[in-house]
Design a protein around this motif. Structure first.
Motif, PDB file in Angstrom:
ATOM      1  N   VAL A 311      29.546  23.289  53.230  1.00  0.00           N
ATOM      2  CA  VAL A 311      28.592  22.592  54.096  1.00  0.00           C
ATOM      3  C   VAL A 311      29.177  22.406  55.489  1.00  0.00           C
ATOM      4  O   VAL A 311      28.476  22.547  56.510  1.00  0.00           O
ATOM      5  N   ASN A 321      21.310  25.191  57.964  1.00  0.00           N
ATOM      6  CA  ASN A 321      21.867  23.922  57.505  1.00  0.00           C
ATOM      7  C   ASN A 321      20.749  23.106  56.860  1.00  0.00           C
ATOM      8  O   ASN A 321      20.123  22.250  57.487  1.00  0.00           O
ATOM      9  N   PHE A 323      21.116  21.227  54.010  1.00  0.00           N
ATOM     10  CA  PHE A 323      21.812  20.432  53.017  1.00  0.00           C
ATOM     11  C   PHE A 323      21.484  18.950  53.177  1.00  0.00           C
ATOM     12  O   PHE A 323      21.294  18.467  54.290  1.00  0.00           O
ATOM     13  N   THR A 339      20.618  21.855  48.492  1.00  0.00           N
ATOM     14  CA  THR A 339      19.981  22.605  49.581  1.00  0.00           C
ATOM     15  C   THR A 339      18.497  22.760  49.306  1.00  0.00           C
ATOM     16  O   THR A 339      18.073  22.823  48.147  1.00  0.00           O
ATOM     17  N   LYS A 341      16.961  25.416  50.537  1.00  0.00           N
ATOM     18  CA  LYS A 341      16.751  26.816  50.921  1.00  0.00           C
ATOM     19  C   LYS A 341      15.686  27.493  50.057  1.00  0.00           C
ATOM     20  O   LYS A 341      14.884  28.276  50.564  1.00  0.00           O
TER      21      LYS A 341
END
Length: 472
Positions: A311, A321, A323, A339, A341
């Protein structure tokens, strides 16, 4: 053109037997008396056969950690430094305890890859034997099969062989190029990579740029396969050429930073070259890794966390980013970071190859070819796209190649096991730091980079010695 996701030629395939012959993998068997003569009598039938094989890529086979190609990729991802996996599905891969000859990972990765290869060999045989297909149709369809066969042999090389640069010279898996009911013996590293490269080079020569959609194989996809193989073998001139052919040579034309926050679930995204599509009626359900493992908002496994040292590689303005400390875990706890994502739904498409990988392969190739200025240009094309506040790099020498490798880690975490892949091919080892649940220290060329040959294959195939796993 209408999408075709499932072929009548593979509806009845069994996945229950063992071995490496067609007896285990099963020839294509229609459910309603469609014969090979009918299937290979026109392009439509062959395209349906290909669609069926592509559907197998994202199948549901043994269990949630042994489903399809996505399972092989995610198992590699959790073996790296970025991800932390709960002791659920893929937990044994994360702990490097899933490589023995009777365990799930070797059995699945072997069975699954040879299942696909056997289907491709039947496809190639049918195309070559057909008197009804035009030469153009034969070339284009056979080339798709060759590209996929080369790709899956490469996956077997990664899983069951030592690194190309390694001096261990382990026996490599058997090579099959035609339908057979007889199991073959192990091959050599040289023979295995000769087959991979031959298949992919022949595929590139015969494939057009056009395709049905991004789940199919065209010239660009085959070039991407070649770029990966030449990167792995260290043939940097050819890696560069193939990478450029795969993404077009213009990073700005294939990058879209805004899409990085949209869940990685749409095969039509600008940056995707090849992926596994899903629809509500043809879904892998909770076997849709990495989405089902990494999404902590949807009703999924909530099984994957992010290492704190990883991270810290990201600036606050980097679009990647994503997180957060969703569970308010204490600092240093292995569940501190997750995350956003990946967004899980039952029809989330699965990324396999994205254009940024090809850009970074070209950047790495340019470095090894002595063109550091071009390496910096390509590296910054991605870095500044992801973080508009980043400054162009002035690094050179070893610091520059380390930046390329770090950018690969940052770009592809959770997707394709790139940390494990780079550690294996570069003989770098893996050392976990920070808040990992399981600390690990793999030395360069550690035997834990290779899976053992499945015991069921040894038992079923008299041409493979019981001693094949000695020192493996």
């Amino acid at each position: 053109m209408k999408k075709i996701y499932l072929s009548i030629a593979v509806l009845a395939l069994s996945f229950q037997q063992i071995g490496c012959s067609s007896d285990y993998l099963d020839d294509p068997k229609p459910t309603n008396n469609v014969t090979p003569e009918v299937i290979f009598s026109n392009r439509e039938g062959v395209d349906a056969f290909i669609a069926g094989i592509l559907r197998l890529n994202r199948g549901q086979f043994l269990n949630n950690e042994a489903a399809g190609l996505q399972s092989i990729y995610f198992a590699r991802s959790v073996k790296g430094e970025a991800l932390i996996q709960k002791q659920i599905w893929f937990g044994d891969d994360y702990d490097f305890q899933n490589r023995e000859a009777t365990y799930t990972r070797p059995n699945f990765s072997w069975r699954f890859s040879y299942k696909i290869i056997d289907q491709l060999n039947n496809l190639i045989h049918g195309i070559e034997s057909s008197n009804a297909l035009s030469e153009t149709d034969k070339t284009e369809t056979k080339s798709q099969a060759l590209a996929l066969r080369g790709f899956y042999y490469f996956q077997l090389a990664l899983e069951f062989g030592d690194a190309y640069a390694s001096s261990k010279n382990l026996d490599f898996p058997p090579i099959y190029t035609e339908p057979t009911s007889t199991g073959k013996g192990m091959s050599t590293k040289a023979e295995f990579f000769d087959q991979i490269i031959s298949d992919l080079e022949d595929a590139v020569a015969g494939l057009p740029q056009t395709r049905v959609d991004k789940s199919y194989i065209n010239n660009q996809v085959a070039q991407a396969f070649l770029a990966q193989v030449y990167q792995y073998t260290g043939d940097w001139t050819k890696a560069k050429t193939a990478a450029i052919a795969a993404y077009g040579g213009n990073p700005a034309a294939v990058l879209n930073a805004a899409a990085y926050t949209q869940g990685f679930d749409d095969i039509n995204a600008t940056e995707w070259l090849w992926g596994l599509p899903q629809t509500p009626d043809q879904t892998a359900y909770y076997m849709s890794h990495p989405h089902a493992m990494m999404d902590h908002v949807a009703i999924a496994y909530h099984g994957t966390f992010i290492n704190d040292d990883f991270v810290n590689l990201f600036s606050a303005t980097d679009v990647r980013n994503l997180f957060s400390n969703l569970y308010n875990a204490p600092v240093g706890d292995w569940q501190q970071f997750v995350t956003s994502k990946f967004k899980f739904t039952f029809d989330a498409d699965i990324p396999i190859i994205r254009y940024p990988e090809l850009i970074l392969i070209e950047a790495e190739a340019e470095f090894h070819l002595g063109n550091e200025s071009r390496t910096r240009e390509l590296l910054d094309a991605l870095r500044l796209n992801r973080d508009t506040q980043a400054q162009p790099t002035a690094a050179s020498g070893s610091a520059l190649i380390e930046l390329v490798l770090t950018e690969r880690r940052k770009e592809f975490y959770g997707e394709n096991g790139i940390e494990w892949y780079d550690a294996k091919r570069l003989l770098r080892g893996i050392t976990r730091t920070g808040n990992h649940r399981t600390q690990i220290n793999l030395v360069p060329d550690d035997r834990r980079f290779e899976l053992k040959i499945p015991q069921e294959e040894i038992d079923a195939n008299p041409n493979i010695s019981p001693a094949v796993n000695t020192n493996r």
